[in-house]
Motif scaffolding. Structure first.
Motif, PDB file in Angstrom:
ATOM      1  N   MET A   1     123.813  76.540  57.165  1.00  0.00           N
ATOM      2  CA  MET A   1     124.248  75.164  56.921  1.00  0.00           C
ATOM      3  C   MET A   1     123.862  74.757  55.510  1.00  0.00           C
ATOM      4  SD  MET A   1     123.430  71.750  59.118  1.00  0.00           S
ATOM      5  CE  MET A   1     124.353  72.443  60.507  1.00  0.00           C
ATOM      6  N   ASP A   2     124.763  74.166  54.793  1.00  0.00           N
ATOM      7  CA  ASP A   2     124.529  73.764  53.407  1.00  0.00           C
ATOM      8  C   ASP A   2     123.453  72.675  53.369  1.00  0.00           C
ATOM      9  OD1 ASP A   2     124.704  72.744  50.779  1.00  0.00           O
ATOM     10  OD2 ASP A   2     126.798  73.372  50.635  1.00  0.00           O
ATOM     11  N   SER A   3     122.376  72.942  52.608  1.00  0.00           N
ATOM     12  CA  SER A   3     121.276  71.975  52.553  1.00  0.00           C
ATOM     13  C   SER A   3     121.701  70.662  51.905  1.00  0.00           C
ATOM     14  CB  SER A   3     120.086  72.568  51.801  1.00  0.00           C
ATOM     15  OG  SER A   3     120.428  72.843  50.462  1.00  0.00           O
ATOM     16  N   ARG A   4     122.779  70.698  51.100  1.00  0.00           N
ATOM     17  CA  ARG A   4     123.250  69.448  50.496  1.00  0.00           C
ATOM     18  C   ARG A   4     123.680  68.453  51.566  1.00  0.00           C
ATOM     19  NH1 ARG A   4     127.951  71.259  46.733  1.00  0.00           N
ATOM     20  NH2 ARG A   4     128.321  72.499  48.634  1.00  0.00           N
ATOM     21  N   TYR A   5     124.276  68.969  52.641  1.00  0.00           N
ATOM     22  CA  TYR A   5     124.733  68.087  53.714  1.00  0.00           C
ATOM     23  C   TYR A   5     123.526  67.447  54.419  1.00  0.00           C
ATOM     24  CZ  TYR A   5     128.927  71.020  53.114  1.00  0.00           C
ATOM     25  OH  TYR A   5     129.992  71.713  52.603  1.00  0.00           O
ATOM     26  N   LEU A   6     122.502  68.267  54.646  1.00  0.00           N
ATOM     27  CA  LEU A   6     121.301  67.738  55.297  1.00  0.00           C
ATOM     28  C   LEU A   6     120.598  66.717  54.401  1.00  0.00           C
ATOM     29  CD1 LEU A   6     119.823  70.999  56.859  1.00  0.00           C
ATOM     30  CD2 LEU A   6     121.060  69.166  58.034  1.00  0.00           C
ATOM     31  N   ARG A   7     120.567  67.012  53.101  1.00  0.00           N
ATOM     32  CA  ARG A   7     119.920  66.069  52.175  1.00  0.00           C
ATOM     33  C   ARG A   7     120.687  64.748  52.113  1.00  0.00           C
ATOM     34  NH1 ARG A   7     118.934  69.391  48.761  1.00  0.00           N
ATOM     35  NH2 ARG A   7     116.724  69.667  49.156  1.00  0.00           N
ATOM     36  N   ALA A   8     122.002  64.834  52.144  1.00  0.00           N
ATOM     37  CA  ALA A   8     122.819  63.622  52.159  1.00  0.00           C
ATOM     38  C   ALA A   8     122.520  62.801  53.409  1.00  0.00           C
ATOM     39  CB  ALA A   8     124.300  63.994  52.103  1.00  0.00           C
ATOM     40  N   PHE A   9     122.452  63.465  54.548  1.00  0.00           N
ATOM     41  CA  PHE A   9     122.181  62.795  55.818  1.00  0.00           C
ATOM     42  C   PHE A   9     120.808  62.119  55.793  1.00  0.00           C
ATOM     43  CE2 PHE A   9     120.004  63.599  59.978  1.00  0.00           C
ATOM     44  CZ  PHE A   9     120.586  62.565  60.691  1.00  0.00           C
ATOM     45  N   VAL A  10     119.766  62.850  55.390  1.00  0.00           N
ATOM     46  CA  VAL A  10     118.404  62.305  55.378  1.00  0.00           C
ATOM     47  C   VAL A  10     118.294  61.144  54.390  1.00  0.00           C
ATOM     48  CG1 VAL A  10     116.013  62.823  54.763  1.00  0.00           C
ATOM     49  CG2 VAL A  10     117.315  64.424  56.178  1.00  0.00           C
ATOM     50  N   THR A  11     118.955  61.273  53.249  1.00  0.00           N
ATOM     51  CA  THR A  11     118.876  60.206  52.248  1.00  0.00           C
ATOM     52  C   THR A  11     119.560  58.934  52.738  1.00  0.00           C
ATOM     53  OG1 THR A  11     118.882  61.895  50.511  1.00  0.00           O
ATOM     54  CG2 THR A  11     119.288  59.627  49.829  1.00  0.00           C
ATOM     55  N   VAL A  12     120.666  59.071  53.446  1.00  0.00           N
ATOM     56  CA  VAL A  12     121.325  57.895  54.025  1.00  0.00           C
ATOM     57  C   VAL A  12     120.379  57.209  55.009  1.00  0.00           C
ATOM     58  CG1 VAL A  12     123.176  57.128  55.558  1.00  0.00           C
ATOM     59  CG2 VAL A  12     123.681  58.709  53.693  1.00  0.00           C
ATOM     60  N   VAL A  13     119.706  57.998  55.838  1.00  0.00           N
ATOM     61  CA  VAL A  13     118.765  57.420  56.803  1.00  0.00           C
ATOM     62  C   VAL A  13     117.637  56.697  56.075  1.00  0.00           C
ATOM     63  CG1 VAL A  13     117.089  57.954  58.612  1.00  0.00           C
ATOM     64  CG2 VAL A  13     119.297  59.143  58.572  1.00  0.00           C
ATOM     65  N   ASP A  14     117.092  57.323  55.037  1.00  0.00           N
ATOM     66  CA  ASP A  14     115.936  56.746  54.345  1.00  0.00           C
ATOM     67  C   ASP A  14     116.284  55.513  53.514  1.00  0.00           C
ATOM     68  OD1 ASP A  14     114.304  58.667  55.413  1.00  0.00           O
ATOM     69  OD2 ASP A  14     114.258  59.942  53.633  1.00  0.00           O
ATOM     70  N   THR A  15     117.494  55.483  52.957  1.00  0.00           N
ATOM     71  CA  THR A  15     117.875  54.354  52.108  1.00  0.00           C
ATOM     72  C   THR A  15     118.607  53.263  52.879  1.00  0.00           C
ATOM     73  OG1 THR A  15     119.957  55.429  51.474  1.00  0.00           O
ATOM     74  CG2 THR A  15     118.039  55.817  50.062  1.00  0.00           C
ATOM     75  N   GLY A  16     119.105  53.598  54.054  1.00  0.00           N
ATOM     76  CA  GLY A  16     119.745  52.597  54.902  1.00  0.00           C
ATOM     77  C   GLY A  16     121.241  52.455  54.731  1.00  0.00           C
ATOM     78  N   GLY A  17     121.862  53.254  53.863  1.00  0.00           N
ATOM     79  CA  GLY A  17     123.313  53.119  53.698  1.00  0.00           C
ATOM     80  C   GLY A  17     123.877  54.168  52.762  1.00  0.00           C
ATOM     81  N   ILE A  18     125.196  54.360  52.831  1.00  0.00           N
ATOM     82  CA  ILE A  18     125.853  55.393  52.037  1.00  0.00           C
ATOM     83  C   ILE A  18     125.823  55.047  50.548  1.00  0.00           C
ATOM     84  CG2 ILE A  18     128.099  56.464  51.568  1.00  0.00           C
ATOM     85  CD1 ILE A  18     128.628  56.412  54.565  1.00  0.00           C
ATOM     86  N   SER A  19     126.063  53.799  50.220  1.00  0.00           N
ATOM     87  CA  SER A  19     126.080  53.424  48.812  1.00  0.00           C
ATOM     88  C   SER A  19     124.721  53.599  48.160  1.00  0.00           C
ATOM     89  CB  SER A  19     126.597  51.999  48.705  1.00  0.00           C
ATOM     90  OG  SER A  19     125.820  51.181  48.078  1.00  0.00           O
ATOM     91  N   ALA A  20     123.629  53.205  48.839  1.00  0.00           N
ATOM     92  CA  ALA A  20     122.279  53.383  48.295  1.00  0.00           C
ATOM     93  C   ALA A  20     121.933  54.862  48.202  1.00  0.00           C
ATOM     94  CB  ALA A  20     121.257  52.653  49.165  1.00  0.00           C
ATOM     95  N   ALA A  21     122.343  55.649  49.198  1.00  0.00           N
ATOM     96  CA  ALA A  21     122.060  57.082  49.190  1.00  0.00           C
ATOM     97  C   ALA A  21     122.799  57.772  48.053  1.00  0.00           C
ATOM     98  CB  ALA A  21     122.437  57.699  50.528  1.00  0.00           C
ATOM     99  N   ALA A  22     124.059  57.381  47.825  1.00  0.00           N
ATOM    100  CA  ALA A  22     124.842  57.982  46.739  1.00  0.00           C
ATOM    101  C   ALA A  22     124.179  57.696  45.393  1.00  0.00           C
ATOM    102  CB  ALA A  22     126.262  57.441  46.766  1.00  0.00           C
ATOM    103  N   ALA A  23     123.685  56.469  45.224  1.00  0.00           N
ATOM    104  CA  ALA A  23     123.010  56.118  43.972  1.00  0.00           C
ATOM    105  C   ALA A  23     121.729  56.927  43.802  1.00  0.00           C
ATOM    106  CB  ALA A  23     122.704  54.623  43.954  1.00  0.00           C
ATOM    107  N   ALA A  24     121.006  57.107  44.893  1.00  0.00           N
ATOM    108  CA  ALA A  24     119.747  57.846  44.821  1.00  0.00           C
ATOM    109  C   ALA A  24     119.975  59.315  44.481  1.00  0.00           C
ATOM    110  CB  ALA A  24     118.995  57.724  46.144  1.00  0.00           C
ATOM    111  N   LEU A  25     121.072  59.883  44.978  1.00  0.00           N
ATOM    112  CA  LEU A  25     121.354  61.297  44.759  1.00  0.00           C
ATOM    113  C   LEU A  25     122.208  61.546  43.527  1.00  0.00           C
ATOM    114  CD1 LEU A  25     122.060  62.343  48.463  1.00  0.00           C
ATOM    115  CD2 LEU A  25     120.056  62.950  47.084  1.00  0.00           C
ATOM    116  N   GLY A  26     122.741  60.485  42.942  1.00  0.00           N
ATOM    117  CA  GLY A  26     123.592  60.642  41.772  1.00  0.00           C
ATOM    118  C   GLY A  26     124.992  61.107  42.087  1.00  0.00           C
TER     119      GLY A  26
END
Length: 310
Positions: A1-26
């Motif tokens: 499984m691509d770790s990028r997908y897992l990192r995206a998922f965890v970051t969304v959970v930690d930041t509370g939303g897709i837009s905040a997660a996208a900003a955090a991950l660039g």
């Protein structure tokens, strides 16, 4: 499984939303959304429920989250091992311990005082309240935390690394501030300030008054030790605290230590940690040993060197 997908998922959970997660991950939001859809396709399950107000975990997402965190942490450890990089140790501590006790220990640790090769570890320190530290440790976002005992058991391995003396404090204008040889019964006539339900200050009040009187009055200062100290400094009540938590205000004279006839029992300083950390295990145990050798008072448990599981 691509770790990028897992990192995206965890970051969304930690930041509370897709837009905040996208900003955090660039990432662009569209890129992050594609990664999340691919993750769900691989798992054949919906892991996040989108809504105009944000995202929430589905039952499948709740089950996936600890495995995703563990997988990302394992990837990080592999990269460090293969790249011959120093192991990472994520440390957490209550503010009073982080300010008044840990700096000298971490400085000595960085100079190799804990043993050959241990000082090369990359230590990241998070300072927070008890609830946050315990949650971060349980979720695998911290590896080791230092806390004052609050009388409640915790999960996982733990060890009493030392003790701090307990002080009864109030403001210089309080009617008992200059009294000498106070009996415990005299203190129980006053209001006791505690930071929050289940905190160390409440445990100390319960332990102090349990055999004396059920009439002790509590004033709750929810979630803020700083606010508790300020109220005590203004004479609004008495607080029982570890000395480290009150030392700065005692040194400046904003708080005064009451002269209590009956000695107050000391409070334990505990280390709690995760296991299975690979290369980080050795520096973790070395840091705990260094903390035990440099605690305000030596821990009785240091005579045995055996960790207890709470």
């Amino acid at each position: 499984m691509d770790s990028r997908y897992l990192r995206a998922f965890v970051t969304v959970v930690d930041t509370g939303g897709i837009s905040a997660a996208a900003a955090a991950l660039g990432y662009a939001q569209s890129t992050l959304s594609v990664q999340l859809r691919r993750l769900e396709k691989e798992l054949d399950a919906e892991v996040l429920r989108r809504s105009p107000t944000g995202t929430t975990l589905t039952e499948a997402g709740r089950l996936l989250l600890p495995y995703a965190r563990e997988s990302l942490e394992l990837e990080e450890r592999m990269r460090r091992a293969v790249g011959d990089r120093a192991p990472r140790l994520r440390l957490g501590a209550l503010e009073s311990l982080a300010v008044e006790w840990l700096p000298d220990i971490l400085a000595a640790f960085g100079r190799g005082a804990a043993g050959p090769g241990t000082g090369a570890a990359e230590v990241r320190l998070k300072v927070a309240g008890r609830a946050v530290l315990q949650e971060e440790l349980a979720a695998g976002r911290l590896d080791l935390v230092f806390l004052f005992d609050n009388g409640a058991p915790g999960g996982g391995p733990s060890l009493v690394v030392g003790h701090d003396r307990t002080v009864a404090v109030t403001g210089p204008g309080h009617r008992l501030a200059r009294a000498r040889g106070l009996a415990p019964e005299e203190l129980l006539e006053e209001e006791f300030l505690v930071a929050e339900a289940g905190c160390t200050s409440q445990m100390l009040v319960d332990r102090f008054g349990r055999d004396l009187s059920p009439r002790a009055r509590l004033g709750m200062v929810t979630g803020s030790l700083a606010a508790l100290r300020r109220l005590a400094a203004h004479g609004r009540g008495i607080a029982l605290l570890p000395h480290l938590a009150a030392r700065q205000d005692l040194d400046t004279g904003e708080l005064v230590e009451l002269d209590v006839r009956q000695g107050l029992e000391p409070v334990s300083i505990e280390a709690r940690w995760r296991t299975g950390l690979g290369p980080a295990e050795r520096p973790l145990q070395a840091l705990i040993s260094l903390a035990r050798r440099n605690a305000p008072w030596a821990a009785e448990s240091s005579l045995t060197g055996v960790a207890r599981s709470a």
